[in-house]
Motif scaffolding. Sequence first.
Motif, short mmCIF file in Angstrom:
data_model
loop_
_atom_site.label_atom_id
_atom_site.label_comp_id
_atom_site.label_asym_id
_atom_site.label_seq_id
_atom_site.Cartn_x
_atom_site.Cartn_y
_atom_site.Cartn_z
N THR A 270 0.84 -1.20 0.00
CA THR A 270 0.00 0.00 0.00
C THR A 270 0.87 1.24 0.00
O THR A 270 1.83 1.33 0.76
CB THR A 270 -0.91 0.03 1.25
OG1 THR A 270 -1.66 -1.19 1.31
CG2 THR A 270 -1.85 1.22 1.22
N LEU A 271 0.52 2.18 -0.83
CA LEU A 271 1.16 3.49 -0.88
C LEU A 271 0.28 4.47 -0.11
O LEU A 271 -0.92 4.55 -0.35
CB LEU A 271 1.33 3.95 -2.33
CG LEU A 271 1.81 5.37 -2.57
CD1 LEU A 271 3.17 5.63 -1.93
CD2 LEU A 271 1.85 5.65 -4.07
N CYS A 272 0.88 5.20 0.80
CA CYS A 272 0.17 6.19 1.62
C CYS A 272 -0.46 7.26 0.72
O CYS A 272 0.19 7.80 -0.17
CB CYS A 272 1.18 6.83 2.57
SG CYS A 272 0.68 8.38 3.31
N THR A 273 -1.72 7.56 0.99
CA THR A 273 -2.47 8.55 0.20
C THR A 273 -1.78 9.91 0.19
O THR A 273 -1.58 10.50 -0.88
CB THR A 273 -3.90 8.70 0.76
OG1 THR A 273 -4.54 7.43 0.72
CG2 THR A 273 -4.70 9.71 -0.02
N GLN A 274 -1.45 10.43 1.36
CA GLN A 274 -0.83 11.76 1.43
C GLN A 274 0.55 11.76 0.79
O GLN A 274 0.92 12.72 0.11
CB GLN A 274 -0.72 12.22 2.89
CG GLN A 274 -2.04 12.57 3.51
CD GLN A 274 -1.86 13.09 4.92
OE1 GLN A 274 -0.77 13.48 5.33
NE2 GLN A 274 -2.94 13.11 5.68
N CYS A 275 1.30 10.69 1.01
CA CYS A 275 2.65 10.60 0.42
C CYS A 275 2.56 10.58 -1.10
O CYS A 275 3.38 11.21 -1.78
CB CYS A 275 3.37 9.36 0.93
SG CYS A 275 3.57 9.34 2.73
N ALA A 276 1.59 9.86 -1.63
CA ALA A 276 1.39 9.81 -3.08
C ALA A 276 1.02 11.20 -3.60
O ALA A 276 1.58 11.66 -4.60
CB ALA A 276 0.30 8.80 -3.42
N ALA A 277 0.11 11.86 -2.92
CA ALA A 277 -0.34 13.19 -3.37
C ALA A 277 0.81 14.19 -3.36
O ALA A 277 0.95 15.00 -4.30
CB ALA A 277 -1.47 13.68 -2.48
#
Length: 120
Positions: free
Chosen positions: A78-85
Amino acid sequence: MPKKLVIKVTAGPEAAERCSQAFTVAAVGVASGVEVSLWLTGESSWFALPGRAAEFELPHAAPLPDLLDSILAGGRVTLCTQCAARRDITEKDVLEGVRIAGAQVFVQEAMADDTQALVY
């Protein structure tokens, strides 16, 4: 022994040993039959993209692409939502099998019964 292992890796090439340890433990967990969920956060977020794991080098360590492939084959990444953004990474950019999810999902996984959570 816990039946589930949730690992959050926050480091990338700037802390290569810590990064490699997280992927190694996750891969060994999968190979041992443990249900593994690896979370990519911070600088490790880049490993959700095709080809990025191949750029990682650490002497005397298993190749990161091999570790990542084994985790994807038998566990969850899983890739963190905030980190991806923050890095302008979207679902269309990531490797097949990588999902993007946020802190609520991480907390649910980490707090589940028979679960051990580790942060690297």
